[in-house]
Design an enzyme around this catalytic site. Structure first.
Site, short mmCIF file in Angstrom:
data_model
loop_
_atom_site.label_atom_id
_atom_site.label_comp_id
_atom_site.label_asym_id
_atom_site.label_seq_id
_atom_site.Cartn_x
_atom_site.Cartn_y
_atom_site.Cartn_z
N GLU A 30 43.77 153.17 122.18
CA GLU A 30 43.61 153.83 120.90
C GLU A 30 43.06 152.86 119.86
O GLU A 30 43.29 151.66 119.93
CB GLU A 30 44.97 154.37 120.41
N CYS A 75 41.50 149.15 113.18
CA CYS A 75 42.55 148.51 113.96
C CYS A 75 42.19 148.76 115.43
O CYS A 75 42.11 149.91 115.85
CB CYS A 75 43.89 149.14 113.59
N CYS A 81 50.45 146.75 127.12
CA CYS A 81 50.79 145.40 126.65
C CYS A 81 51.91 144.87 127.52
O CYS A 81 52.81 145.61 127.92
CB CYS A 81 51.25 145.45 125.19
N CYS A 87 58.04 144.04 123.61
CA CYS A 87 58.88 144.06 122.40
C CYS A 87 59.55 145.43 122.33
O CYS A 87 58.88 146.46 122.37
CB CYS A 87 58.03 143.80 121.16
N CYS A 124 58.43 148.40 119.90
CA CYS A 124 57.02 148.77 119.86
C CYS A 124 56.71 149.74 120.99
O CYS A 124 57.03 149.47 122.16
CB CYS A 124 56.16 147.51 119.98
N CYS A 178 51.54 150.87 112.86
CA CYS A 178 51.91 149.70 113.66
C CYS A 178 52.97 150.04 114.68
O CYS A 178 54.01 150.60 114.34
CB CYS A 178 52.48 148.60 112.77
N1 SAH Z 1 50.62 142.03 120.24
C1 SAH Z 1 50.12 141.63 118.94
C2 SAH Z 1 49.20 142.67 118.35
C3 SAH Z 1 49.89 143.97 117.95
S1 SAH Z 1 49.93 144.01 116.23
C4 SAH Z 1 51.28 141.31 118.03
O1 SAH Z 1 52.40 141.64 118.36
O2 SAH Z 1 51.06 140.68 117.00
C5 SAH Z 1 51.03 145.24 115.87
C6 SAH Z 1 52.00 144.78 114.81
O3 SAH Z 1 52.92 145.85 114.56
C7 SAH Z 1 52.83 143.62 115.32
O4 SAH Z 1 53.19 142.80 114.25
C8 SAH Z 1 54.02 144.34 115.88
O5 SAH Z 1 55.12 143.52 116.05
C9 SAH Z 1 54.23 145.40 114.83
N2 SAH Z 1 55.04 146.52 115.30
C10 SAH Z 1 55.28 146.89 116.57
N3 SAH Z 1 56.08 147.96 116.61
C11 SAH Z 1 56.33 148.30 115.35
C12 SAH Z 1 57.08 149.35 114.74
N4 SAH Z 1 57.71 150.24 115.48
N5 SAH Z 1 57.13 149.40 113.40
C13 SAH Z 1 56.46 148.48 112.65
N6 SAH Z 1 55.74 147.48 113.16
C14 SAH Z 1 55.68 147.39 114.50
#
Ligand code: SAH
Length: 413
Positions: free
Chosen positions: A111, A124, A131, A135, A138, A376
């Site tokens: 996406e 974005c 991935c 985490c 996410c 995000c």
């Molecule tokens: N893998 C990389 C790129 C993804 S960026 C990274 O983690 O930096 C996406 C951003 O959104 C990251 O900072 C991630 O931690 C954050 N993110 C993931 N899940 C989220 C959620 N449920 N709510 C808010 N931010 C989130």
């Protein structure tokens, strides 16, 4: 969902299994010249093709009237194969936010999200299908890694956004109040910013991501001509790769997804922390700032009662004070199956206040795209109705229940 069969290709142009077809955006200009020469064409055709793709956002032979009719199809077929097919488009924010679900040649789904603001347009992009970083808060992390995207598959997401803008398909959105109009330049109908914050861990697909950064930021016809300073690469904190990126001679912004200032909690929120801990990750970030002169962005998703305590704000503030850093607080976006929610407004305000009292600049990220699962951490790449059209979370079966850590106390002294 059943995957479609891999498209048939003539022998010789058949992609190696698992590898997307070669595209001119995978090659630098010298490589493109060599490729057109191999087809029996003069080398300057590489520049013509590149201008069509990077400058006019087209890959259709019919649009390439400066190429001889007899060679158009062969050149476009060899160097501009279609890489991503739009499977679904969802819009919100009066059409100024648009999420596209893409299907790649092998059925992999990714996406991208376009966000038009009065003064800029941010794309974005995804760097991987899925991935591997796992985490728990996410959505992308829940299904694991499918594969790395090629350089051209990453670039193609931005070119597609640029084409939508150029075609007038993304409205300008509400105009600012008249009193401010004179100070605001007209909204550019071009992609001004790119953030590697879609699906995937960019630094786990290092070579293709750096290739994409170069293609996006090299001037036309080499690339798209976006300013390096307007590109942000976000990482969970892969320390050796941060060091490598610092040495690339690029001036892109580094974002580090920290989410906790202490290893106890970060071990659970960002599992790769067990390999590279907070102190090491921040050292790598400060080295990046020193080498590039660029302020590092520290990403921190505020999760109610998990990482939003005042003492954690103080600890974070003391770790960052005096460094070239800025904190981007992200109110947690809801994801399927997760019990966690965003912090209370009062906790968020106190978190901001404490960081500021340490002299650390802080902003709270907007939650653009939430209604279409485009914010995000919400990108999960399955063709499904957006959150607003689904039954409430309580009646849906969690695909991957994430058990929140119970940590809520300061680390032992
Ligand atoms: N893998 C990389 C790129 C993804 S960026 C990274 O983690 O930096 C996406 C951003 O959104 C990251 O900072 C991630 O931690 C954050 N993110 C993931 N899940 C989220 C959620 N449920 N709510 C808010 N931010 C989130």
């Amino acid at each position: 969902m059943a995957k479609p069969p891999v498209p048939l290709a003539l022998s010789g142009t058949r992609p190696v299994r698992g590898k997307p077809p070669r595209h001119l955006a995978d090659l630098d200009l010298a490589g493109r010249r060599a490729a057109v020469t191999d087809l029996g064409e003069p080398p300057f055709r590489a520049v013509q093709l590149s201008k069509h793709f990077f400058g006019r956002y087209t890959q259709h032979p019919d649009d390439m009237t400066d190429l001889p009719l007899t060679s158009r199809a062969a050149l476009a077929g060899a160097l501009l194969p279609p890489l991503l097919t739009a499977e679904q488009d969802l819009s919100c924010d009066d059409g100024t936010t648009r999420k596209t679900l893409w299907r790649a040649f092998d059925g992999a789904l990714v996406e991208s999200v376009l966000m038009r603001y009065p003064d800029r347009v941010t794309m974005c992009v995804s760097s991987q299908a899925g991935c591997g970083m796992a985490c728990p808060f996410c959505a992308t992390g829940q299904a694991g890694l499918t594969r790395n995207l090629s350089t051209a598959e990453i670039v193609a997401q931005v070119v597609a956004g640029a084409r939508l803008l150029a075609d007038g398909q993304i409205p300008e959105g509400p105009k600012p109040a008249p009193a401010r109009v004179s100070n605001n330049p007209p909204a550019p109908a071009r992609v001004s910013n790119v953030v590697f914050m879609g699906m995937g861990e960019p630094l786990a697909n290092y070579a293709n991501v750096v290739g994409a950064v170069r293609r996006l930021t090299d001037p036309v016809p080499e690339g798209m001509g976006i300013s390096q300073r307007s590109v942000t690469v976000s990482t969970v904190g892969l320390v050796p790769a941060i060091g490598k990126l610092a040495a690339e001679g690029l001036s892109v912004t580094l974002a580090v997804s920290l989410h906790a200032p202490d290893d106890d909690l970060r071990d659970t929120l960002v599992p790769v922390n067990r390999r590279w801990q907070v102190a090491e990750v921040l050292d790598a970030a400060w080295n990046y700032a020193a080498v590039t002169g660029r302020r590092v962005s520290i990403e921190y998703a505020l999760i109610k009662d998990i990482n939003d305590q005042a003492w954690r704000a103080d600890l974070l503030g003391s770790l960052l004070a005096g460094h070239l850093a800025h904190v981007n607080l992200i109110p947690l976006n809801p994801t399927p199956g997760s019990k966690w929610t965003a912090s209370r407004p009062s906790a968020q305000r106190e978190f901001v206040r404490r960081l500021e009292s340490h002299g650390v600049p802080v902003t709270v990220r907007d939650t653009r795209g939430r209604e279409i699962d485009g914010a995000c951490g919400q990108l999960a790449a399955s063709a499904r109705p957006p959150a607003s059209a689904r039954p409430p979370a309580s009646s849906s079966v969690p695909a991957h229940p994430a058990s929140p850590p119970t940590t809520a106390s300061p680390p032992a002294p």
